[in-house]
Scaffold this active site. Structure first.
Site, short mmCIF file in Angstrom:
data_model
loop_
_atom_site.label_atom_id
_atom_site.label_comp_id
_atom_site.label_asym_id
_atom_site.label_seq_id
_atom_site.Cartn_x
_atom_site.Cartn_y
_atom_site.Cartn_z
N SER A 88 -7.99 -8.14 4.80
CA SER A 88 -6.82 -7.60 4.10
C SER A 88 -5.56 -8.42 4.32
CB SER A 88 -6.58 -6.17 4.57
OG SER A 88 -6.23 -6.14 5.93
N THR A 218 0.35 -9.31 4.12
CA THR A 218 -0.79 -8.87 3.31
C THR A 218 -1.41 -10.02 2.53
OG1 THR A 218 -1.47 -7.21 1.66
CG2 THR A 218 0.58 -8.37 1.22
N VAL A 229 2.78 -10.68 -7.14
CA VAL A 229 3.37 -10.42 -5.84
C VAL A 229 3.57 -8.91 -5.74
CG1 VAL A 229 5.49 -10.70 -4.51
CG2 VAL A 229 4.44 -12.68 -5.58
N GLY A 230 3.16 -8.34 -4.62
CA GLY A 230 3.26 -6.89 -4.45
C GLY A 230 4.55 -6.49 -3.77
N ASP A 231 4.50 -5.36 -3.09
CA ASP A 231 5.69 -4.83 -2.43
C ASP A 231 5.95 -5.48 -1.07
OD1 ASP A 231 3.31 -3.69 -1.45
OD2 ASP A 231 4.34 -1.92 -0.71
N THR A 251 2.13 0.43 3.23
CA THR A 251 0.89 -0.17 2.75
C THR A 251 0.40 0.66 1.57
OG1 THR A 251 -0.51 1.16 4.21
CG2 THR A 251 0.23 -0.96 5.07
N GLY A 252 -0.42 0.03 0.73
CA GLY A 252 -0.95 0.77 -0.41
C GLY A 252 -0.48 0.15 -1.71
N GLY A 254 1.31 -1.46 -4.18
CA GLY A 254 2.62 -2.07 -4.11
C GLY A 254 3.50 -1.76 -5.31
N1 ASP Z 1 0.82 -3.19 -0.57
C1 ASP Z 1 -0.08 -4.26 -0.83
C2 ASP Z 1 0.24 -4.86 -2.16
O1 ASP Z 1 0.45 -4.13 -3.10
C3 ASP Z 1 -1.53 -3.91 -0.81
C4 ASP Z 1 -1.99 -2.92 0.23
O2 ASP Z 1 -1.27 -2.52 1.09
O3 ASP Z 1 -3.14 -2.52 0.17
O4 ASP Z 1 0.20 -6.06 -2.27
#
Ligand code: ASP
Length: 348
Positions: A88, A218, A229-231, A251-252, A254
């Protein structure tokens, strides 16, 4: 150049910010923000996502030795970044649609009020450390793609293949099973495609002097569109620190976090007096109301996962998720995996 930075190094690098700017314990005043009165933590605390037990343990050990809060948090998450078995984050992280690992990270250092971030960084195992270098050595906050890689190489980071046998296998199976009309022959799946595997580690730290830092790193959403690009590298979404108030991170999914600037919102709720847990729950409620219908089930519950973790300057900590889960915490004495607060019961 060493990537170990002393507290003196931080203050030195942050020209114009001196120890004289530190606040009187007990009365904390944000710059341009409403005054808040908070107790100051008397313990070293670290809180992280559920995969961060090693991170909070390490951060706790380092804080006890007087190591700076940001260094402690980053040394914690680096364990995960360098672990080839963790798919991850960092080395061995799941790649994008084209089979290329693109990493995102950001960090904030409360005492110097600085931030650094990298997005879509390829070939470097420890994006959290590169983000710290952006924080320390540039007038900028975020570097992305090729520029971020060249920046890292200039400081002596090594370019490496971030794919492991396992992450490549995982990607090949995904590609083979993409859909009935593709040109790949289906192979047996070794993991479900929906929900797609994701992963990240966030770590927030407060020390016994009330100094605070945060970091999130991440490999992002697995099989993402190249360049997505995520959060995690977004200051105020993936993580946020205000040295007068506390820190939070996520997390999760984004995209859902970016829509509400979740880490910033959580810290702002703490500024108004919420505990870290209540603040994290409030942010999740906001995420639900900000979600498009396609992301919610027939009962209005999210079809995706998102979690927030937070610490306050007073040393309180907590985490919240949509459904029951666990997070990692070092409470000043020992590391454990407490239950999160949550909004919904799982269907049995
Ligand atoms: N937050 C991360 C993203 O969206 C992914 C994750 O935390 O699972 O890039």
């Amino acid at each position: 150049m060493t990537d170990k930075l002393s507290r003196r190094g931080f203050l030195g690098a942050a020209s114009g910010i001196t120890a004289g700017a530190m606040l009187v314990p007990g009365i904390s005043r944000g710059i341009g923000a409403p005054a808040v009165h908070v107790r100051q933590s008397s313990k070293n605390i670290a809180v992280a996502s559920g995969n961060g037990l090693r991170a909070v343990t390490k951060a706790g050990e380092l804080l006890a030795q007087g190591v700076d809060t940001l260094d402690a948090a980053i040394e914690g998450v680096k364990i995960q970044e360098l672990d080839p078995n963790d798919m991850s984050v960092g080395y061995g992280g799941r790649p994008n649609e084209h089979g290329v690992v693109q990493l995102d990270a950001s960090c904030m250092h409360g005492p110097t009020r600085r931030a650094g971030a990298v997005g879509a960084l390829e070939g470097i195992k420890t994006p959290s450390v590169v983000a710290k270098y952006v924080l320390l050595y540039t007038n900028h906050i975020m570097l992305v793609g090729e520029g971020a890689k060249k920046f890292a190489l200039s400081y002596g980071f090594k370019e490496e293949d971030l794919m492991t046998e396992r992450s490549r296998e995982s990607w090949l199976r995904w590609r083979a099973n993409r859909g009935p009309d593709d040109d790949w022959i289906d192979v047996e799946r070794d993991e479900p495609m929906v929900p797609r595997p994701t992963g990240t580690i966030n770590c927030n730290v407060v020390n016994a002097n009330g100094d605070i830092s945060s970091v999130t790193t991440t490999s992002g959403l697995a099989w993402k569109i190249p360049g997505r690009v995520g959060d995690s590298p977004i200051i105020g979404a993936g993580q946020y620190t205000d040295n007068d108030v506390g820190a939070a991170g996520s997390t999760g999914r984004g995209e859902s976090n970016i829509m509400v600037c979740g880490a910033f919102l959580t810290v702002e709720s703490m500024r108004r007096g919420h505990t870290p847990t209540d603040a994290a729950i409030e942010t999740l409620r906001r995420v639900v109301t900000a979600s498009e219908p396609r992301l919610l089930d027939e009962r209005g519950r999210p079809r995706f996962g998102l979690s927030f973790y937070a610490v306050s300057k007073a040393g309180e900590f907590g985490a919240a998720t949509f459904y029951p889960s666990r997070y990692a915490a070092f409470d000043g004495e020992e590391a454990s995996r407490p239950d999160t607060a949550y909004l919904y019961e799982r269907d049995s």
